[in-house]
Design an enzyme around this catalytic site. Sequence first.
Site, mmCIF file in Angstrom:
data_model
loop_
_atom_site.group_PDB
_atom_site.id
_atom_site.type_symbol
_atom_site.label_atom_id
_atom_site.label_comp_id
_atom_site.label_asym_id
_atom_site.label_seq_id
_atom_site.Cartn_x
_atom_site.Cartn_y
_atom_site.Cartn_z
ATOM 1 N N ASP A 8 0.855 -1.176 0.000
ATOM 2 C CA ASP A 8 0.000 0.000 0.000
ATOM 3 C C ASP A 8 0.901 1.239 0.000
ATOM 4 O O ASP A 8 2.098 1.161 0.286
ATOM 5 C CB ASP A 8 -0.878 -0.036 1.260
ATOM 6 C CG ASP A 8 -1.732 1.192 1.426
ATOM 7 O OD1 ASP A 8 -2.432 1.561 0.457
ATOM 8 O OD2 ASP A 8 -1.705 1.798 2.511
ATOM 9 N N ASP A 10 -0.329 5.218 0.887
ATOM 10 C CA ASP A 10 -0.613 6.205 1.931
ATOM 11 C C ASP A 10 -0.638 5.564 3.318
ATOM 12 O O ASP A 10 -1.379 4.610 3.559
ATOM 13 C CB ASP A 10 -1.958 6.887 1.676
ATOM 14 C CG ASP A 10 -1.950 7.727 0.409
ATOM 15 O OD1 ASP A 10 -0.893 7.789 -0.240
ATOM 16 O OD2 ASP A 10 -2.995 8.301 0.067
ATOM 17 N N ASP A 192 -1.804 -0.742 6.006
ATOM 18 C CA ASP A 192 -2.140 -0.162 7.309
ATOM 19 C C ASP A 192 -3.634 -0.010 7.554
ATOM 20 O O ASP A 192 -4.040 0.434 8.623
ATOM 21 C CB ASP A 192 -1.489 1.223 7.432
ATOM 22 C CG ASP A 192 -2.174 2.262 6.555
ATOM 23 O OD1 ASP A 192 -2.383 1.990 5.353
ATOM 24 O OD2 ASP A 192 -2.527 3.331 7.073
#
Length: 265
Positions: A8, A10, A192
């Site tokens: 991922d 961001d 996250d």
Amino acid sequence: MRLLVFSDLDGTLLDHESYDHSPALPALQQLQALGAPVILASSKTAAEMRVWQERLGLTRWPAIVENGAALAEGTPDDRDYRAIRAALADLPPELRAPFRGFGDMSVAEVAGITGLSPEAAELACRRAHSEPGLWAGDALDRAAFLTALAAKGIEARSGGRFLTLSFGGTKAGRMAELIARLRPDITIALGDAPNDREMIEAADYGVIIRNDHGPGLPPLPGEAEGRIRRTTREGPAGWREGIETILHEIGLAEAAPATKGKTHG
């Protein structure tokens, strides 16, 4: 040993607020030395992802874009997006009115809502496979809206801010396509947020990056046996922590020359 990494962006490889990736550079350099592809997987469009692939030196590989709606490789094809917009236009006005998608907004509006610069917002508006938007109606109206779209094959996913419409596809699904194509011996996935869960669970080694800015991820089954682990640091510093720990565990840390230089995070 062929290693394949899915990540991922961001809040994972990029800092949640500053978008800085420098703390992750030593680990990125180790992976480069090992010849290990790093596949970026994000809700970003192909145009946005291309910018980050260039900054990170990852243009050799495809990217998973628009939350798994497609793989970005070759010339973008926006037929899916045009079909979603057409389906929205065909809805009864009372169902359509509460949804305001990116296609209904100016670039300035998208910049204001997302906090992106005007230049970055323009790239975010170059949709090809999905339509994020804001929902202003109640739960009953939303259910009717989604039912009408489902009849046209359109699915919806809720994020922290946007309701995103697409014809399906997940990060984990695109991950499986690339695993079948590239045939790695070991896979690592880092993320996250809830939309990273399937990808993290599907990898041989999953890394949950510490997230103090959002809902994060609940305990996952793979954590009990150590196949999935959590970092103590956030963002790119956590990314480096996760990658370096796994490379050491699987005996590849010594195969890549150690990098020097200051990092922060």
